[in-house]
Design a protein around this motif. Structure first.
Motif, PDB file in Angstrom:
ATOM      1  N   SER A 217       0.960 -11.724   4.600  1.00  8.44           N
ATOM      2  CA  SER A 217       1.882 -10.608   4.402  1.00  8.44           C
ATOM      3  C   SER A 217       1.403  -9.623   3.348  1.00  8.44           C
ATOM      4  O   SER A 217       1.745  -8.431   3.405  1.00  8.44           O
ATOM      5  N   TRP A 218       0.627 -10.087   2.376  1.00  7.56           N
ATOM      6  CA  TRP A 218       0.288  -9.264   1.228  1.00  7.56           C
ATOM      7  C   TRP A 218      -1.157  -8.787   1.217  1.00  7.56           C
ATOM      8  O   TRP A 218      -1.619  -8.227   0.219  1.00  7.56           O
ATOM      9  N   THR A 219      -1.869  -8.994   2.299  1.00  9.73           N
ATOM     10  CA  THR A 219      -3.227  -8.478   2.400  1.00  9.73           C
ATOM     11  C   THR A 219      -3.293  -7.529   3.592  1.00  9.73           C
ATOM     12  O   THR A 219      -2.459  -7.579   4.489  1.00  9.73           O
ATOM     13  N   GLY A 220      -4.271  -6.657   3.590  1.00  5.57           N
ATOM     14  CA  GLY A 220      -4.342  -5.642   4.632  1.00  5.57           C
ATOM     15  C   GLY A 220      -3.444  -4.462   4.286  1.00  5.57           C
ATOM     16  O   GLY A 220      -2.908  -4.357   3.176  1.00  5.57           O
ATOM     17  N   PRO A 221      -3.251  -3.534   5.204  1.00  4.85           N
ATOM     18  CA  PRO A 221      -2.431  -2.346   4.933  1.00  4.85           C
ATOM     19  C   PRO A 221      -1.005  -2.724   4.539  1.00  4.85           C
ATOM     20  O   PRO A 221      -0.378  -3.562   5.171  1.00  4.85           O
ATOM     21  N   GLN A 222      -0.509  -2.088   3.491  1.00  5.41           N
ATOM     22  CA  GLN A 222       0.850  -2.306   3.008  1.00  5.41           C
ATOM     23  C   GLN A 222       1.634  -1.001   3.136  1.00  5.41           C
ATOM     24  O   GLN A 222       1.130   0.065   2.788  1.00  5.41           O
ATOM     25  N   LEU A 223       2.860  -1.108   3.611  1.00  8.12           N
ATOM     26  CA  LEU A 223       3.684   0.075   3.837  1.00  8.12           C
ATOM     27  C   LEU A 223       4.784   0.202   2.795  1.00  8.12           C
ATOM     28  O   LEU A 223       5.319  -0.793   2.303  1.00  8.12           O
ATOM     29  N   GLU A 224       5.103   1.449   2.496  1.00  7.97           N
ATOM     30  CA  GLU A 224       6.244   1.768   1.630  1.00  7.97           C
ATOM     31  C   GLU A 224       6.794   3.106   2.096  1.00  7.97           C
ATOM     32  O   GLU A 224       6.099   3.888   2.768  1.00  7.97           O
ATOM     33  N   LEU A 225       8.063   3.356   1.786  1.00  8.20           N
ATOM     34  CA  LEU A 225       8.624   4.658   2.108  1.00  8.20           C
ATOM     35  C   LEU A 225       7.905   5.739   1.311  1.00  8.20           C
ATOM     36  O   LEU A 225       7.599   5.554   0.134  1.00  8.20           O
ATOM     37  N   ASP A 226       7.634   6.857   1.971  1.00  5.88           N
ATOM     38  CA  ASP A 226       6.950   7.977   1.322  1.00  5.88           C
ATOM     39  C   ASP A 226       8.013   8.839   0.646  1.00  5.88           C
ATOM     40  O   ASP A 226       8.734   9.592   1.306  1.00  5.88           O
ATOM     41  N   GLU A 227       8.101   8.714  -0.670  1.00  3.79           N
ATOM     42  CA  GLU A 227       9.170   9.375  -1.414  1.00  3.79           C
ATOM     43  C   GLU A 227       8.587  10.225  -2.539  1.00  3.79           C
ATOM     44  O   GLU A 227       7.448  10.013  -2.977  1.00  3.79           O
ATOM     45  N   ALA A 228       9.391  11.156  -3.014  1.00  2.00           N
ATOM     46  CA  ALA A 228       8.964  12.013  -4.119  1.00  2.00           C
ATOM     47  C   ALA A 228       8.622  11.156  -5.332  1.00  2.00           C
ATOM     48  O   ALA A 228       9.295  10.168  -5.632  1.00  2.00           O
ATOM     49  N   GLY A 229       7.562  11.529  -6.033  1.00  2.00           N
ATOM     50  CA  GLY A 229       7.160  10.784  -7.224  1.00  2.00           C
ATOM     51  C   GLY A 229       6.099   9.754  -6.980  1.00  2.00           C
ATOM     52  O   GLY A 229       5.547   9.172  -7.935  1.00  2.00           O
ATOM     53  N   ASP A 230       5.799   9.473  -5.682  1.00  2.00           N
ATOM     54  CA  ASP A 230       4.713   8.547  -5.328  1.00  2.00           C
ATOM     55  C   ASP A 230       4.855   7.170  -5.975  1.00  2.00           C
ATOM     56  O   ASP A 230       3.860   6.484  -6.229  1.00  2.00           O
ATOM     57  N   HIS A 231       6.073   6.777  -6.299  1.00  2.00           N
ATOM     58  CA  HIS A 231       6.356   5.443  -6.846  1.00  2.00           C
ATOM     59  C   HIS A 231       5.595   5.153  -8.138  1.00  2.00           C
ATOM     60  O   HIS A 231       5.294   3.996  -8.451  1.00  2.00           O
TER      61      HIS A 231
END
Length: 547
Positions: free
Chosen positions: A221-235
């Motif tokens: 689950s934690w290797t390879g491409p990881q997704l997150e919502l694209d939000e202002a501030g770039d986290h």
């Protein structure tokens, strides 16, 4: 303000359903269940990873089935809601090294640790960061618990235990509800709180029993491409590095720091625990490939005929892990049970509800994206709803179905939270079954699927399914099936469609979901959370505001 609208809610006793005759027991299409599951979990769909070419094929298939079922486009004439995503793929990962103890401790990527970031940036470098063990990493003033009391962890690396301090306590007795995991026990919370405290890096110690899954699940689950919502501030307000480490390596690290891990771990379970500086520093680095691309929730609706502005929801996530760690040459995590099965149930329910005709309220069917990446699709919808949450009555979420045969029991996940339970109990009893609490509440299942995204913003969504007391084989057979799936198929390429599955238990459960949704859609009730539930005040405020 609360008292002005609370009378709109019906008392729990009034929410019970009198199960009448055969018309309340729809014909759930077995062929639909088999065909949808087999199709979505085939190798042609490559494990249904969001923002990959497989998403286009998956979304097109879902739309095709929603149309055929008789639904209408659910987003103002469109079938999809765009969900802005950012994909972060780590590479050139250096070992995680700890220096300053009796001997250096080195953790190799994937084998001993996994590491990632929420930050949308081209590179991450944590160098010579002081390490502090913060126990369970919980800040819960309402429970009199603060693992960060008196600490300044800015720029530092925190080591955290998974689950709650009292996860070994039988029943629900205890400051953190005993065996039942609270949200404080979820890995998502650990990272959120550490970021609020300013930690540069957060490493969770993986331990199979309190985590409820093995290292292989973390690794895939934690290797390879990881997704997150694209939000202002770039986290950029998040910790630079987040990850997990193997238990054996944690023990090696503490020994190098002159401490016994088991002793310190035991101390962390006690009220008044004080964080422990290890006297060592941590370093790790990696580069990131950044890709911005929208994924999609798919939504269809059966418009209501009397109160069309009120909505009842059915949800299931369409995504899985895509290509993953190969097993005997197979690198596709097909996700047949997780969650092509839930998607099959969603389509079958859409067919059944459409066949029954329009209800008084509208019924929405939403296939959400990126559940496996942290409930991202459902979270985005809940935070950017197409239909106001104040007009969302409630509904049902499906994450997997029973494919091992009928069960005598029906388990309500997170039992004791909402009045939807009062509606479900007579439906279960009408099937000659009994309602039970989760046998393994320490797994934190309530916080691990898409109903939680709605719940945290006040909307009661039901999540329940067949238990482990199977008609054939009893609890021993049911328990064996659960453990076999967790050990051998969950988040692995072996989660594949099997033509020998017994769908009869799934049909029983889907009948309950149908009846619950129909009662909500034809009725006038606004089920609330119980007064003791953590989401009650949010629901009250939402309904009062009308937003």
């Amino acid at each position: 303000m609360k008292m002005r609208w609370l009378p709109l809610f019906v008392a729990p006793m009034a929410l019970t359903i009198a199960v009448a005759d055969a018309k309340d027991r729809p014909a759930i299409a077995l062929d639909t269940l088999k065909t949808v599951d087999q199709t979505l979990s085939s190798d042609a769909y490559e494990g249904r990873a969001p923002t990959t070419p497989a998403e286009d094929k998956t979304v097109a298939f879902i739309i095709e089935r929603f149309k055929a079922a008789g639904l209408q486009p659910g987003n103002h004439g469109g079938w999809v809601q765009d969900v802005p995503m950012v994909e972060i793929t780590a590479s050139n990962v250096t070992p995680l090294t700890f220096k300053g103890g009796a001997a250096p401790v080195t953790l190799d990527y994937r084998k001993d640790m996994v590491i990632a970031t929420y930050r949308v940036t081209s590179s991450i470098a944590v160098k010579d960061s002081p390490v502090i063990f913060v126990g369970y990493g919980i800040h819960a003033p309402e429970r009199g618990w603060d693992d960060y009391a008196g600490l300044d962890v800015k720029g530092k690396t925190v080591i955290v235990l998974v689950n709650d301090p009292d996860w070994e306590t039988p029943g629900k007795d205890g400051l953190f509800e005993g065996k039942a995991m609270t949200y404080y026990g979820r890995w998502t919370y650990k990272f959120e709180e550490a970021a609020r405290q300013g930690a540069a890096a957060v490493i969770i110690v993986h331990d199979t029993e309190p985590a409820a899954y093995g290292w292989g699940v973390v690794q895939s689950s934690w290797t390879g491409p990881q997704l997150e919502l694209d939000e202002a501030g770039d986290h950029l307000d998040q910790s630079a590095a987040i990850g997990w480490m193997q238990l054996a390596k944690a023990k090696e690290l503490f020994a190098s720091a002159g401490m016994n891990f088991d002793t310190v771990q035991a101390a962390a379970k006690q009220p008044g625990f004080k964080a422990v500086p290890l006297g060592v520093t941590a370093s790790v680095g990696f580069t990131n490939t950044i890709r911005r691309q929208a994924s999609r929730n798919v939504i269809g609706v059966l418009p209501g005929k009397a109160r069309a502005g009120d909505y009842v929801f059915y949800t299931a996530h369409w995504d899985h892990l895509g290509h993953c760690d190969a097993v005997k040459g197979d690198d596709i995590c097909n996700g047949a049970l997780d969650n092509a099965a839930g998607m099959a149930g969603l389509v079958a329910l859409a067919e059944a509800q459409a066949k029954a005709g329009a209800a008084a309220r509208s019924i929405a069917f939403m296939a959400v994206t990126a559940e496996e990446s942290g409930l991202l699709g459902s979270r985005y919808y809940a935070e950017h709803p197409i239909y106001p949450l104040s007009h969302t009555v409630g509904g049902v979420n499906m994450d997997g179905l029973n494919i091992v045969g009928p069960a005598r029991d029906f388990v309500i996940t997170g039992i004791g939270k909402s009045e939807l339970e009062d509606m479900v109990k007579p439906l279960v009893e009408a099937q000659g079954r009994v309602v039970k609490a989760e046998p393994n509440p320490e797994r934190g299942s309530y916080f691990r699927s898409d109903h939680f995204s709605f719940a945290r913003l006040g909307v009661p969504m039901f999540y329940g399914e067949s238990g482990e007391d199977l008609v054939k084989g009893g609890e021993a057979a049911g328990r064996a099936a659960t453990l076999d799936y967790i050990a051998n198929r969950y988040h692995k390429p072996q989660d594949e469609y099997d033509p020998n599955w017994d769908w009869s238990g799934a049909v029983q459960d889907l009948t309950i979901y149908y009846q619950l949704g129909r009662e909500l859609a034809d009725g006038e009730m606004w089920p609330n959370w119980y007064k003791t539930a953590e989401f009650r005040s949010v629901r009250d405020a939402s309904r009062a505001s009308g937003n």
